[in-house]
Design an enzyme around this catalytic site. Structure first.
Site, PDB file in Angstrom:
ATOM      1  N   LYS A 125      -3.627  12.658  -0.967  1.00 49.84           N
ATOM      2  CA  LYS A 125      -5.076  12.480  -1.015  1.00 49.84           C
ATOM      3  C   LYS A 125      -5.786  13.814  -1.228  1.00 49.84           C
ATOM      4  O   LYS A 125      -5.330  14.851  -0.754  1.00 49.84           O
ATOM      5  CB  LYS A 125      -5.559  11.878   0.311  1.00 49.84           C
ATOM      6  CG  LYS A 125      -4.921  10.544   0.648  1.00 49.84           C
ATOM      7  CD  LYS A 125      -5.642   9.400   0.001  1.00 49.84           C
ATOM      8  CE  LYS A 125      -6.934   9.116   0.752  1.00 49.84           C
ATOM      9  NZ  LYS A 125      -7.599   7.914   0.243  1.00 49.84           N
ATOM     10  N   LYS A 130      -4.699   8.658  -8.433  1.00 50.43           N
ATOM     11  CA  LYS A 130      -4.917   7.463  -7.623  1.00 50.43           C
ATOM     12  C   LYS A 130      -6.348   7.021  -7.907  1.00 50.43           C
ATOM     13  O   LYS A 130      -7.307   7.693  -7.530  1.00 50.43           O
ATOM     14  CB  LYS A 130      -4.724   7.789  -6.141  1.00 50.43           C
ATOM     15  CG  LYS A 130      -4.855   6.568  -5.237  1.00 50.43           C
ATOM     16  CD  LYS A 130      -4.393   6.913  -3.818  1.00 50.43           C
ATOM     17  CE  LYS A 130      -4.295   5.691  -2.932  1.00 50.43           C
ATOM     18  NZ  LYS A 130      -5.552   4.969  -2.779  1.00 50.43           N
ATOM     19  N   ASP A 188      -9.747   5.043  -7.668  1.00 50.33           N
ATOM     20  CA  ASP A 188     -10.457   4.449  -6.546  1.00 50.33           C
ATOM     21  C   ASP A 188     -11.190   3.195  -7.010  1.00 50.33           C
ATOM     22  O   ASP A 188     -12.380   3.211  -7.285  1.00 50.33           O
ATOM     23  CB  ASP A 188     -11.442   5.465  -5.962  1.00 50.33           C
ATOM     24  CG  ASP A 188     -11.923   5.049  -4.589  1.00 50.33           C
ATOM     25  OD1 ASP A 188     -11.318   4.131  -4.001  1.00 50.33           O
ATOM     26  OD2 ASP A 188     -12.904   5.635  -4.109  1.00 50.33           O
ATOM     27  N   CYS A 218     -47.949   3.004   1.596  1.00 55.05           N
ATOM     28  CA  CYS A 218     -47.406   3.752   0.464  1.00 55.05           C
ATOM     29  C   CYS A 218     -47.926   5.184   0.520  1.00 55.05           C
ATOM     30  O   CYS A 218     -49.132   5.394   0.593  1.00 55.05           O
ATOM     31  CB  CYS A 218     -47.832   3.076  -0.838  1.00 55.05           C
ATOM     32  SG  CYS A 218     -47.447   4.074  -2.288  1.00 55.05           S
ATOM     33  N   SER A 223       0.860  -1.178   0.000  1.00 55.59           N
ATOM     34  CA  SER A 223       0.000   0.000   0.000  1.00 55.59           C
ATOM     35  C   SER A 223       0.897   1.228   0.000  1.00 55.59           C
ATOM     36  O   SER A 223       2.121   1.106  -0.110  1.00 55.59           O
ATOM     37  CB  SER A 223      -0.962  -0.034   1.178  1.00 55.59           C
ATOM     38  OG  SER A 223      -0.228  -0.064   2.362  1.00 55.59           O
ATOM     39  N   CYS A 238     -51.149   1.850  -8.047  1.00 59.02           N
ATOM     40  CA  CYS A 238     -50.330   2.901  -7.442  1.00 59.02           C
ATOM     41  C   CYS A 238     -49.836   3.838  -8.550  1.00 59.02           C
ATOM     42  O   CYS A 238     -49.104   3.411  -9.442  1.00 59.02           O
ATOM     43  CB  CYS A 238     -49.148   2.288  -6.701  1.00 59.02           C
ATOM     44  SG  CYS A 238     -48.112   3.528  -5.925  1.00 59.02           S
ATOM     45  N   TYR A 269      -0.426   0.479 -13.721  1.00 61.83           N
ATOM     46  CA  TYR A 269       0.435   1.541 -13.193  1.00 61.83           C
ATOM     47  C   TYR A 269       1.665   1.028 -12.437  1.00 61.83           C
ATOM     48  O   TYR A 269       2.457   1.809 -11.942  1.00 61.83           O
ATOM     49  CB  TYR A 269      -0.361   2.493 -12.300  1.00 61.83           C
ATOM     50  CG  TYR A 269      -1.148   1.823 -11.193  1.00 61.83           C
ATOM     51  CD1 TYR A 269      -0.524   1.098 -10.185  1.00 61.83           C
ATOM     52  CD2 TYR A 269      -2.536   1.923 -11.158  1.00 61.83           C
ATOM     53  CE1 TYR A 269      -1.243   0.484  -9.180  1.00 61.83           C
ATOM     54  CE2 TYR A 269      -3.278   1.303 -10.146  1.00 61.83           C
ATOM     55  CZ  TYR A 269      -2.619   0.585  -9.159  1.00 61.83           C
ATOM     56  OH  TYR A 269      -3.330  -0.022  -8.167  1.00 61.83           O
ATOM     57  N   GLU A 298       0.499  10.827 -10.960  1.00 62.39           N
ATOM     58  CA  GLU A 298      -0.609  10.233 -11.716  1.00 62.39           C
ATOM     59  C   GLU A 298      -1.811  10.092 -10.785  1.00 62.39           C
ATOM     60  O   GLU A 298      -1.634  10.079  -9.564  1.00 62.39           O
ATOM     61  CB  GLU A 298      -0.205   8.852 -12.234  1.00 62.39           C
ATOM     62  CG  GLU A 298      -0.058   7.860 -11.097  1.00 62.39           C
ATOM     63  CD  GLU A 298       0.769   6.631 -11.460  1.00 62.39           C
ATOM     64  OE1 GLU A 298       0.203   5.726 -12.065  1.00 62.39           O
ATOM     65  OE2 GLU A 298       1.966   6.606 -11.108  1.00 62.39           O
ATOM     66  N   CYS A 307     -50.366   5.743  -2.794  1.00 64.13           N
ATOM     67  CA  CYS A 307     -51.674   5.112  -3.011  1.00 64.13           C
ATOM     68  C   CYS A 307     -52.296   4.550  -1.739  1.00 64.13           C
ATOM     69  O   CYS A 307     -53.439   4.109  -1.757  1.00 64.13           O
ATOM     70  CB  CYS A 307     -51.567   4.012  -4.069  1.00 64.13           C
ATOM     71  SG  CYS A 307     -50.752   2.525  -3.459  1.00 64.13           S
ATOM     72  N   CYS A 323     -44.321  -1.011  -1.819  1.00 62.31           N
ATOM     73  CA  CYS A 323     -45.769  -0.821  -1.917  1.00 62.31           C
ATOM     74  C   CYS A 323     -46.384  -2.023  -2.621  1.00 62.31           C
ATOM     75  O   CYS A 323     -45.890  -2.473  -3.649  1.00 62.31           O
ATOM     76  CB  CYS A 323     -46.060   0.448  -2.710  1.00 62.31           C
ATOM     77  SG  CYS A 323     -47.760   0.558  -3.276  1.00 62.31           S
TER      78      CYS A 323
HETATM   79  S1  IVH Z   1       1.105   2.250  -6.894  1.00 65.45           S
HETATM   80  C1  IVH Z   1       4.244   0.055  -4.867  1.00 65.45           C
HETATM   81  N1  IVH Z   1      -0.441   3.769  -8.347  1.00 65.45           N
HETATM   82  O1  IVH Z   1      -3.738   2.565  -4.055  1.00 65.45           O
HETATM   83  C2  IVH Z   1       3.168   0.928  -5.314  1.00 65.45           C
HETATM   84  N2  IVH Z   1      -1.432   2.537  -6.568  1.00 65.45           N
HETATM   85  O2  IVH Z   1      -2.881   2.801  -1.251  1.00 65.45           O
HETATM   86  C3  IVH Z   1       1.870   0.234  -5.345  1.00 65.45           C
HETATM   87  N3  IVH Z   1      -3.854   2.816  -6.403  1.00 65.45           N
HETATM   88  O3  IVH Z   1      -3.326  -0.841  -3.409  1.00 65.45           O
HETATM   89  C4  IVH Z   1       0.722   1.043  -5.722  1.00 65.45           C
HETATM   90  N4  IVH Z   1      -4.078   4.170  -8.117  1.00 65.45           N
HETATM   91  O4  IVH Z   1      -4.968  -0.171  -5.209  1.00 65.45           O
HETATM   92  C5  IVH Z   1      -0.376   2.924  -7.303  1.00 65.45           C
HETATM   93  N5  IVH Z   1      -1.709   5.110  -9.741  1.00 65.45           N
HETATM   94  C6  IVH Z   1      -1.634   4.264  -8.725  1.00 65.45           C
HETATM   95  C7  IVH Z   1      -2.765   3.895  -7.988  1.00 65.45           C
HETATM   96  C8  IVH Z   1      -2.618   3.028  -6.910  1.00 65.45           C
HETATM   97  C9  IVH Z   1      -4.715   3.520  -7.162  1.00 65.45           C
HETATM   98  C10 IVH Z   1      -4.235   2.013  -5.225  1.00 65.45           C
HETATM   99  C11 IVH Z   1      -3.789   0.596  -5.262  1.00 65.45           C
HETATM  100  C12 IVH Z   1      -3.030   0.379  -4.006  1.00 65.45           C
HETATM  101  C13 IVH Z   1      -3.481   1.523  -3.155  1.00 65.45           C
HETATM  102  C14 IVH Z   1      -2.388   1.927  -2.201  1.00 65.45           C
END
Ligand code: IVH
Length: 735
Positions: free
Chosen positions: A325, A127, A129, A430, A91, A460, A237, A125, A433, A454
């Site tokens: 973030k 992140k 979701d 409801c 992570s 209705c 990525y 780049e 109705c 309902c």
């Molecule tokens: S790099 C060693 N790049 O964020 C680096 N992660 O908080 C590994 N994620 O589990 C991750 N966009 O699911 C990387 N452009 C991006 C990302 C990204 C989303 C997520 C990914 C990871 C989590 C880490």
């Protein structure tokens, strides 16, 4: 493959036939039982099982362990196999301010202090979701795909990942490592999420909370065809194990991924300084709302792989990367009212009306409260949410735009609760109705449904107007020019109460013109109020020539003989989506027969004594048919409708003269302009036979994105392959 008579099969031919049949039948079982998406007729299915049995009777010593004759019903539900990642999936450390980012870069500079003239570069780049996935390629071929899991061990979801068009099955170009684990994010676009929600709402199916959870659920399907229908996307990525570096830098590695056939974020850049990184952060933030998918920050990574290696890792996180973030967009406001909206299928949906407040540049006035448990502060398992606080009228609440589209309540400020605020009592009637509103027991789980519904069905008005909108919609009767807006207008003007009334509108032309004129008048008034200008004389609007109206009447007339499957779907019977409607049409051939069986089933003590057993049609659908055809009010509506509309009997092999009559066709990959059942029904109506697998008997393969082994087979047999557009062209439906 030509089918040899069972009597003339040799031992080895029998063995290979049994293997083929086991695989093919298993595949069809999966489609039937999984998501109600059969691709062959019952008769074709029966023929396969009969042949399997006949061979087994002649060659009892060859009966397979996995023989379809040994299986009863659907294969047992299994979990996914575990996969140990060759390199753990990490992570990221988080930064919440510009200062955090500056500190990150400063740490790097200090770490590399001895190399004073070293030029650290970074990438930036979005992140994404979604859910991360690891895709293993060996010799350029996608061999295994896994979820992140706990970062060390994930789940094998290869079959599901293979349905994602952004994930290449074989790498393009050259120079890829012999073995590489490509990592990236699986996500769902807002458009796809909304479309799925609508499809589900149309059949009274489940509710979906947000794109991320829905993508997660879609990835964990037992049946890959369900995953396929969700049109998930993927951005590459990063990578895990690799037999050689893709390139010397992060940036160039990702560009290589693009050359090998992956989708990579177009918003990735290389930067040299904190200022450049922060500038890119704001640029991405500015585009966030127009991307069409959720992102929750910007990831910065050291660009040079050599420096990444030197800087290394702390537990579970690389030191050389950080996620900046976006600030949670939150605001405080008060709940003025709680309204209950009633959907087409009768679901009572509570909505909080808020004092308007701006969250992340957008004014929020309404927020869904999902269901009565949610208002009480409980999730679907009865566990507390929002610290267990309930939501009351008058409460001060903190709202947030989750994934920055859908606003939600994150907490209740109990300190600010007015002393006279009382717990909200969810209505058991409801509001539209007055019929009782009940919570159904889910057939599969035995649990109470989270939503109250309902029971007034067709009486209705809320369900009626939603039902009418559904009736004319694209997948249903598809009446051009008669969208939701006009339906609302005609319904409110009392011109259309049930679907049959749509077909008599022409007889009431003056009243229709009056309704349209009044709307125009009203719109003009609103424009005037908005602009502050006074209107010129708009009298005479009634005399205007409504040429559009003749077009509308013509479009309505053009639908007086709809295809049976469309018609059944258009009725809006609960749990009957397009696929099930197509199966019913194919089974019963005429609307009269469906009505007859429906009514008999409704009247019977045991529905199964009347309703035939049909693959892919279970008790939920039979129950819905019973409810529908057992309700006298529906009878009257249907009868009136059938004096106006005459659904075409569903007859196979009708058009001997079409371009595809008598041909055997295989559809493969994702179809983009129609559903599989629609495509199959269309082909059959034109006299073609639709098969599930490619053999020497196949005349034509229609392939969409994601088509795989069938394409190879087609090439081996020298069978013509065309895409969906060419197919539509060929059958005279090209645009
Ligand atoms: S790099 C060693 N790049 O964020 C680096 N992660 O908080 C590994 N994620 O589990 C991750 N966009 O699911 C990387 N452009 C991006 C990302 C990204 C989303 C997520 C990914 C990871 C989590 C880490």
């Amino acid at each position: 493959m030509d089918e040899k008579p069972v009597d003339s099969l040799s031992d080895s031919e029998a063995a290979s036939e049994l293997m083929r049949l086991a695989q093919e039948i298993a595949e069809h079982d999966r489609r039937y039982h999984g998501e109600d998406a059969p691709i062959i007729t019952d008769a074709e299915y029966d023929a396969l099982t009969r042949r399997n049995l006949a061979i087994e009777q002649r060659f009892p010593h060859l009966v397979r362990e996995d023989s379809p004759s040994r299986r009863v019903g659907a294969p047992p539900a299994e979990g996914f196999a575990k996969v140990r990642h060759a390199v753990p999936m990490l992570s990221l450390a988080k930064a919440y301010s510009d200062q955090d980012v500056a500190d990150f870069i400063e740490r790097g500079r200090r770490f590399f202090d001895r190399d004073k003239d070293l030029n650290i570069a970074f990438t930036a780049e979005p992140k994404i979701d979604g859910l991360s996935a690891s895709l293993r390629y060996e010799g350029g071929v996608f061999v295994q795909g896994a979820t992140r899991g706990d970062g060390v061990v994930g789940e094998d979801i290869t079959a599901n990942l293979k349905t994602i068009a952004d994930i290449p099955k074989t790498l393009k170009g050259s120079g890829w490592p012999e073995v590489i684990e490509i990592r990236g994010e699986v996500y769902m676009t807002y458009a796809e999420f909304e479309a799925l929600k609508q499809r589900s709402a149309a059949i009274g199916g489940q509710d979906y909370v947000n794109p991320r959870n829905t993508a997660a659920g879609s990835l964990r399907q037992k049946d890959p065809s369900v995953t396929a229908s969700r049109n998930l996307k993927f951005f590459a990525y990063a990578w895990g194990y690799t037999s050689k570096d893709p390139a010397p830098t992060q940036y160039d590695s990702v560009q290589k991924f693009a050359e090998w056939g992956f989708k990579v974020s177009p918003l990735m850049v290389r930067a040299k300084s904190v200022d450049e990184l922060i500038a890119h952060y704001h640029l991405i933030e500015a585009q966030r709302s127009s991307l069409g998918y959720d992102i929750d920050g910007v990831v910065y990574k050291v660009d040079q792989l050599e420096l990444q290696r030197r800087w290394g890792f702390v537990t579970g996180e690389p030191r050389w990367a950080i996620a900046h973030k976006f600030p949670a967009e939150q605001a405080m406001t008060t709940v003025r009212r709680i309204d209950i909206q009633v959907g087409r299928t009768g679901t009572l949906a509570p909505v909080a009306r808020l004092a308007p407040v701006t969250v992340g540049g957008v004014v929020v006035e309404n927020v869904t409260l999902h269901n009565e448990d949610y208002i009480k502060g409980l999730d679907s398992n009865g566990q507390p949410i929002r610290d267990g606080n309930d939501i009351r009228i008058g409460d001060t609440v903190v709202i947030q735009r989750a994934g920055d589209v859908i606003p939600q309540i994150v907490s209740v400020v109990v300190d600010k609760r007015p002393p006279d605020a009382v717990p909200y009592e969810f209505p058991h009637k409801c509001p539209i109705c007055g019929s009782p509103a009940t919570r159904e027991i889910n057939e599969k789980t035995g649990k109470e449904d989270s939503r109250r519904r309902c029971t007034g069905e067709l009486i209705c008005p809320a369900q009626a107007v939603e039902g009418l909108r559904h009736f004319v919609s694209r997948g249903a009767m598809d009446i051009e020019g008669l969208g939701a807006e006009n339906i609302d207008l005609f319904f409110n003007a009392g011109l259309v109460k049930t679907a049959a009334d749509i077909f008599t509108l022409r007889d009431r032309r003056p009243a229709v013109i009056k309704a349209l004129a009044e709307r125009r008048e009203e719109q003009a008034r609103q424009r005037e109020a908005a602009s502050g200008k006074t209107r010129k004389n708009v009298r005479g609007v009634e005399e205007r020539n409504y040429e559009g109206l003749d077009k509308l009447f013509a479009a309505i007339d053009a639908r007086r003989e709809p295809e049976l499957d469309r018609f059944i779907f258009a009725l809006g019977i609960r749990h009957i989506g397009e696929t099930t409607a197509a199966v019913l049409a194919r089974t019963f051939s005429t609307i009269e027969e469906l009505i007859r069986i429906g009514k008999e089933t409704a009247a019977a003590a045991d529905p199964h004594s009347v309703f035939p057993s049909i693959n892919g049609i279970g008790d939920t659908v039979i129950g819905a048919l019973r409810d529908f055809f057992g309700n006298e009010r529906n009878d009257a509506v249907l009868e009136a409708l059938l004096t106006q509309v005459h659904p075409k009997p569903y007859i196979v092999n009708v058009s001997a003269d079409s371009a595809v009559a008598g041909k055997t066709i295989v559809f493969t990959g994702t179809l983009e302009r129609m559903t599989r059942p629609e495509a199959k029904a269309m082909a059959e109506r034109l006299g073609a036979k639709v098969a599930g697998s490619v053999s020497a008997k196949t005349d034509l393969v229609v392939a969409g994105p994601g088509a795989g082994s069938k394409l190879k087979l087609a090439a081996e047999h020298g069978i013509e392959v065309i895409d969906e557009d060419a197919w539509l062209e060929r059958i005279g439906k090209g645009s």
